[in-house]
Design an enzyme around this catalytic site. Structure first.
Site, PDB file in Angstrom:
ATOM      1  N   GLU A  52     100.352 -24.745 -74.839  1.00  0.00           N
ATOM      2  CA  GLU A  52     100.057 -26.229 -74.728  1.00  0.00           C
ATOM      3  C   GLU A  52     101.150 -26.705 -73.644  1.00  0.00           C
ATOM      4  O   GLU A  52     100.660 -27.596 -72.942  1.00  0.00           O
ATOM      5  CB  GLU A  52     100.178 -26.751 -75.956  1.00  0.00           C
ATOM      6  N   HIS A  94     104.711 -22.178 -74.580  1.00  0.00           N
ATOM      7  CA  HIS A  94     103.864 -22.081 -75.232  1.00  0.00           C
ATOM      8  C   HIS A  94     102.398 -22.406 -74.597  1.00  0.00           C
ATOM      9  O   HIS A  94     102.636 -23.052 -73.526  1.00  0.00           O
ATOM     10  CB  HIS A  94     103.673 -23.049 -76.650  1.00  0.00           C
ATOM     11  N   CYS A 136     102.084 -26.308 -82.732  1.00  0.00           N
ATOM     12  CA  CYS A 136     103.085 -26.129 -83.421  1.00  0.00           C
ATOM     13  C   CYS A 136     104.157 -27.424 -83.359  1.00  0.00           C
ATOM     14  O   CYS A 136     103.612 -28.393 -82.450  1.00  0.00           O
ATOM     15  CB  CYS A 136     104.066 -24.874 -83.073  1.00  0.00           C
ATOM     16  N   CYS A 184     105.060 -28.146 -79.630  1.00  0.00           N
ATOM     17  CA  CYS A 184     103.722 -28.410 -78.955  1.00  0.00           C
ATOM     18  C   CYS A 184     103.339 -29.651 -79.030  1.00  0.00           C
ATOM     19  O   CYS A 184     102.876 -30.513 -78.237  1.00  0.00           O
ATOM     20  CB  CYS A 184     102.685 -27.254 -78.900  1.00  0.00           C
TER      21      CYS A 184
END
Length: 161
Positions: free
Chosen positions: A55, A53, A83, A86
């Site tokens: 992040e 992801h 999320c 993250c």
């Protein structure tokens, strides 16, 4: 750079990733002392890595660049609300401030729904077939005992306790 300029960089990075077919529409930046240390986007498809992801990618890049696993003097900007994975990575890195663009509700509307993970964490029951089952706790504690007895260990609890 001000907050809005940094967030615009995250948005541009998210769009770049989508146009390149590398992953979902998520961009992020790690900032220290008003300077972007790392800028990146979601590369789940490109890397065949469900943890890639935006992040997580920028946390990894910033840690490598700064030579540390603690980013407690940094801020993260992300084009969408983090999320659960993250958010956990952000907390483990010791980051104390998160700026985000789109909300979790916005994200769910385009097919990226994290609600089932939050439901699982709150209810502690299987969701989508996932079961979490304790096994060999006493034997597993051996590794914890080795860690506890280590005199030259580096503490990396993000809470500082």
């Amino acid at each position: 750079m001000n907050d809005e300029e940094i967030m615009r960089k995250c948005i541009e990075e998210a769009i770049k990733g989508v146009k390149n077919g590398e992953g979902g529409p998520f961009g992020a930046a790690i900032v220290k002392d008003h300077e972007i240390i790392a800028l990146g986007h979601n590369t789940v498809i490109k890397d065949n890595d469900p943890t890639a992801h935006g992040e997580v990618n920028v946390i990894r890049a910033a840690c490598e660049k700064l030579g540390t696993f603690q980013l407690d003097d940094c801020i993260i900007y992300t084009s969408a609300e983090p999320c659960p994975m993250c958010l956990s990575a952000i907390m483990w890195a010791g980051i104390k401030k998160v700026y985000f663009g789109c909300s979790a509700e916005d994200t769910e509307k385009i097919g990226f729904a994290d609600k089932f993970i939050y439901d699982f964490l709150r209810n502690e029951k299987p969701i989508n077939g996932l079961e979490v089952i304790p096994l060999l706790r006493e034997e597993s504690l051996k590794a914890f005992n080795v860690w506890s007895g280590k005199t030259d260990k580096i503490d990396y609890d993000p809470r500082g306790i």
